[in-house]
Scaffold this motif. Structure first.
Motif, PDB file in Angstrom:
ATOM      1  N   THR A 131       0.829  -1.201   0.000  1.00 41.18           N
ATOM      2  CA  THR A 131       0.000   0.000   0.000  1.00 41.18           C
ATOM      3  C   THR A 131       0.868   1.257   0.000  1.00 41.18           C
ATOM      4  O   THR A 131       0.607   2.208  -0.745  1.00 41.18           O
ATOM      5  CB  THR A 131      -0.923   0.008   1.231  1.00 41.18           C
ATOM      6  N   ILE A 132       1.892   1.270   0.846  1.00 42.08           N
ATOM      7  CA  ILE A 132       2.784   2.431   0.927  1.00 42.08           C
ATOM      8  C   ILE A 132       3.474   2.667  -0.417  1.00 42.08           C
ATOM      9  O   ILE A 132       3.520   3.798  -0.926  1.00 42.08           O
ATOM     10  CB  ILE A 132       3.825   2.230   2.040  1.00 42.08           C
ATOM     11  N   LYS A 133       4.017   1.596  -0.988  1.00 40.77           N
ATOM     12  CA  LYS A 133       4.699   1.725  -2.270  1.00 40.77           C
ATOM     13  C   LYS A 133       3.727   2.159  -3.370  1.00 40.77           C
ATOM     14  O   LYS A 133       4.034   3.025  -4.188  1.00 40.77           O
ATOM     15  CB  LYS A 133       5.353   0.401  -2.651  1.00 40.77           C
ATOM     16  N   PHE A 134       2.554   1.555  -3.375  1.00 37.34           N
ATOM     17  CA  PHE A 134       1.560   1.846  -4.402  1.00 37.34           C
ATOM     18  C   PHE A 134       1.175   3.327  -4.371  1.00 37.34           C
ATOM     19  O   PHE A 134       1.123   3.994  -5.403  1.00 37.34           O
ATOM     20  CB  PHE A 134       0.327   0.975  -4.185  1.00 37.34           C
ATOM     21  N   LYS A 147       3.074   6.904 -23.131  1.00 40.70           N
ATOM     22  CA  LYS A 147       2.355   5.641 -23.250  1.00 40.70           C
ATOM     23  C   LYS A 147       3.044   4.493 -22.512  1.00 40.70           C
ATOM     24  O   LYS A 147       2.370   3.714 -21.829  1.00 40.70           O
ATOM     25  CB  LYS A 147       2.160   5.269 -24.716  1.00 40.70           C
ATOM     26  N   PRO A 148       4.384   4.325 -22.614  1.00 42.41           N
ATOM     27  CA  PRO A 148       5.020   3.233 -21.867  1.00 42.41           C
ATOM     28  C   PRO A 148       4.790   3.337 -20.365  1.00 42.41           C
ATOM     29  O   PRO A 148       4.611   2.322 -19.686  1.00 42.41           O
ATOM     30  CB  PRO A 148       6.507   3.394 -22.212  1.00 42.41           C
ATOM     31  N   VAL A 149       4.772   4.566 -19.853  1.00 44.55           N
ATOM     32  CA  VAL A 149       4.523   4.765 -18.421  1.00 44.55           C
ATOM     33  C   VAL A 149       3.076   4.431 -18.083  1.00 44.55           C
ATOM     34  O   VAL A 149       2.789   3.768 -17.075  1.00 44.55           O
ATOM     35  CB  VAL A 149       4.846   6.221 -18.004  1.00 44.55           C
ATOM     36  N   GLN A 150       2.151   4.879 -18.907  1.00 47.30           N
ATOM     37  CA  GLN A 150       0.731   4.592 -18.685  1.00 47.30           C
ATOM     38  C   GLN A 150       0.469   3.086 -18.738  1.00 47.30           C
ATOM     39  O   GLN A 150      -0.286   2.550 -17.917  1.00 47.30           O
ATOM     40  CB  GLN A 150      -0.123   5.313 -19.731  1.00 47.30           C
ATOM     41  N   ASP A 151       1.087   2.407 -19.719  1.00 43.84           N
ATOM     42  CA  ASP A 151       0.895   0.958 -19.847  1.00 43.84           C
ATOM     43  C   ASP A 151       1.423   0.235 -18.609  1.00 43.84           C
ATOM     44  O   ASP A 151       0.787  -0.688 -18.097  1.00 43.84           O
ATOM     45  CB  ASP A 151       1.616   0.438 -21.096  1.00 43.84           C
ATOM     46  N   TYR A 152       2.593   0.670 -18.149  1.00 41.77           N
ATOM     47  CA  TYR A 152       3.174   0.041 -16.955  1.00 41.77           C
ATOM     48  C   TYR A 152       2.299   0.289 -15.733  1.00 41.77           C
ATOM     49  O   TYR A 152       2.014  -0.633 -14.967  1.00 41.77           O
ATOM     50  CB  TYR A 152       4.581   0.575 -16.699  1.00 41.77           C
ATOM     51  N   TRP A 153       1.876   1.531 -15.531  1.00 37.29           N
ATOM     52  CA  TRP A 153       1.092   1.877 -14.349  1.00 37.29           C
ATOM     53  C   TRP A 153      -0.236   1.129 -14.343  1.00 37.29           C
ATOM     54  O   TRP A 153      -0.701   0.665 -13.296  1.00 37.29           O
ATOM     55  CB  TRP A 153       0.873   3.382 -14.304  1.00 37.29           C
ATOM     56  N   SER A 154      -0.860   0.998 -15.504  1.00 40.38           N
ATOM     57  CA  SER A 154      -2.120   0.258 -15.598  1.00 40.38           C
ATOM     58  C   SER A 154      -1.924  -1.201 -15.208  1.00 40.38           C
ATOM     59  O   SER A 154      -2.706  -1.771 -14.430  1.00 40.38           O
ATOM     60  CB  SER A 154      -2.679   0.354 -17.021  1.00 40.38           C
ATOM     61  N   SER A 155      -0.867  -1.824 -15.726  1.00 42.21           N
ATOM     62  CA  SER A 155      -0.575  -3.221 -15.407  1.00 42.21           C
ATOM     63  C   SER A 155      -0.213  -3.378 -13.932  1.00 42.21           C
ATOM     64  O   SER A 155      -0.641  -4.327 -13.268  1.00 42.21           O
ATOM     65  CB  SER A 155       0.571  -3.731 -16.286  1.00 42.21           C
ATOM     66  N   TYR A 156       0.570  -2.444 -13.411  1.00 43.47           N
ATOM     67  CA  TYR A 156       0.986  -2.489 -12.001  1.00 43.47           C
ATOM     68  C   TYR A 156      -0.233  -2.388 -11.088  1.00 43.47           C
ATOM     69  O   TYR A 156      -0.337  -3.111 -10.089  1.00 43.47           O
ATOM     70  CB  TYR A 156       1.965  -1.340 -11.735  1.00 43.47           C
ATOM     71  N   GLN A 157      -1.176  -1.501 -11.423  1.00 44.22           N
ATOM     72  CA  GLN A 157      -2.388  -1.349 -10.620  1.00 44.22           C
ATOM     73  C   GLN A 157      -3.190  -2.648 -10.581  1.00 44.22           C
ATOM     74  O   GLN A 157      -3.666  -3.063  -9.520  1.00 44.22           O
ATOM     75  CB  GLN A 157      -3.259  -0.231 -11.199  1.00 44.22           C
ATOM     76  N   LYS A 158      -3.350  -3.269 -11.740  1.00 45.04           N
ATOM     77  CA  LYS A 158      -4.110  -4.522 -11.803  1.00 45.04           C
ATOM     78  C   LYS A 158      -3.439  -5.607 -10.964  1.00 45.04           C
ATOM     79  O   LYS A 158      -4.121  -6.384 -10.273  1.00 45.04           O
ATOM     80  CB  LYS A 158      -4.233  -4.980 -13.257  1.00 45.04           C
ATOM     81  N   CYS A 159      -2.119  -5.663 -11.036  1.00 42.55           N
ATOM     82  CA  CYS A 159      -1.381  -6.681 -10.283  1.00 42.55           C
ATOM     83  C   CYS A 159      -1.537  -6.468  -8.782  1.00 42.55           C
ATOM     84  O   CYS A 159      -1.784  -7.408  -8.028  1.00 42.55           O
ATOM     85  CB  CYS A 159       0.094  -6.647 -10.684  1.00 42.55           C
ATOM     86  N   VAL A 160      -1.382  -5.223  -8.335  1.00 39.37           N
ATOM     87  CA  VAL A 160      -1.505  -4.926  -6.911  1.00 39.37           C
ATOM     88  C   VAL A 160      -2.929  -5.200  -6.424  1.00 39.37           C
ATOM     89  O   VAL A 160      -3.127  -5.738  -5.328  1.00 39.37           O
ATOM     90  CB  VAL A 160      -1.106  -3.461  -6.629  1.00 39.37           C
ATOM     91  N   THR A 161      -3.918  -4.849  -7.235  1.00 41.86           N
ATOM     92  CA  THR A 161      -5.317  -5.112  -6.865  1.00 41.86           C
ATOM     93  C   THR A 161      -5.554  -6.606  -6.662  1.00 41.86           C
ATOM     94  O   THR A 161      -6.205  -7.028  -5.695  1.00 41.86           O
ATOM     95  CB  THR A 161      -6.269  -4.575  -7.948  1.00 41.86           C
ATOM     96  N   GLN A 162      -5.019  -7.429  -7.568  1.00 41.92           N
ATOM     97  CA  GLN A 162      -5.172  -8.874  -7.435  1.00 41.92           C
ATOM     98  C   GLN A 162      -4.421  -9.384  -6.207  1.00 41.92           C
ATOM     99  O   GLN A 162      -4.910 -10.279  -5.495  1.00 41.92           O
ATOM    100  CB  GLN A 162      -4.665  -9.581  -8.690  1.00 41.92           C
TER     101      GLN A 162
END
Length: 274
Positions: A131-134, A147-162
């Protein structure tokens, strides 16, 4: 200073260098009424020395300007390389935290009831660190237009949510898990209950209240043990899914991180040192 600016500046300086002596002559002529001040050879000598000095100074300026631009480009390249290395380290740390395997460690101590609480605490600590890191990373990434940053952040969010969902589910399962009963104890309790039930069929059977309490306790513990087996099945099913989640979410985030790094490497490689 690029080549186009150098050409424009050179023409401008040339025009100014020619106009200045003419203006000086005009001023001097105005004071004495003559058309040309001095003799032709004096003017030729003056123009030679004057223009030579002007162009020597200008060439020195151009060399200095190019040297400064060259040094600025080198410093910029060095800074970009340092930023790239920092980005690689940061992304490596982020992706390494997306470890679904940490959630499945309870499967290794599932017969040791004394470790249940410590496993819950580990999961809580893991969730807190995520949570702190996120939240910290979100300040950097969520408003980026790249776009590369947006793609990474979107994927990172999904991973953390799961990860959060899996941590919550595992924590709940562990918290509900009754103490472990070994097979010999289960058989003993079952035999005691069977003997009690057989004896209770005798009309004259009148058990002591302590016996009744014991039998009730055995029945409750056996019921808890049956429920425990169901919970263990749910835990094992979740552990199996953790591998799938890693393949789907963590690996995708890793791929997006590599794409981001490659885009930054391309920017570094595009810097030309002249």
């Amino acid at each position: 200073m690029n080549n186009k600016n150098i050409i424009i500046a050179s023409l401008g300086i040339l025009v100014i260098a020619i106009i200045i002596p003419i203006v000086m002559n005009y001023i001097l002529c105005g004071s004495i009424g003559a058309q040309v001040t001095g003799e032709s050879k004096d003017w030729l000598s003056f123009f030679g020395s004057y223009l030579g000095g002007v162009f020597t100074a200008y060439i020195s300026f151009i060399i200095l300007s190019k040297t400064i631009n060259h040094n600025i480009t080198i410093l910029n390249l060095q800074q970009k390389k340092q930023d790239l290395e920092s980005l690689k380290k940061m992304l490596s740390e982020q992706v390494s935290m997306l470890d679904f395997a940490k959630i499945g460690t309870i499967a290794l101590v599932i017969t040791d009831s004394s470790q249940y609480q410590s496993e819950i605490q580990k999961l809580d600590s893991f969730r807190e660190a995520l949570t702190i890191k996120f939240n910290g990373y979100g300040l950097f990434y969520e408003n980026s237009k790249d776009k590369p940053v947006q793609d990474y952040w979107s994927s990172y969010q999904k991973c953390v949510t799961q990860l959060f969902d899996d941590i919550t589910e595992m924590t709940q399962l562990i918290a509900e898990l009754p103490p472990h009963l070994d097979d010999s104890m289960v058989k003993f309790m079952e035999s005691q209950i069977a003997n009690f039930q057989a004896a209770s069929k005798n009309p004259s059977f009148a058990p002591d209240y302590k016996v009744l309490d014991t039998i009730n306790e055995y029945q409750k513990r056996l019921a808890d043990n049956a429920r425990r087996q169901q919970l263990i099945s749910s835990i094992n099913a979740l552990v199996s899914k953790l591998g799938q989640h890693k393949d789907k979410y963590t690996n995708d985030t890793y791929t997006k991180a590599q794409s981001w790094i490659k885009s930054e490497e391309a920017k570094v490689n595009s810097i030309k040192i002249s």
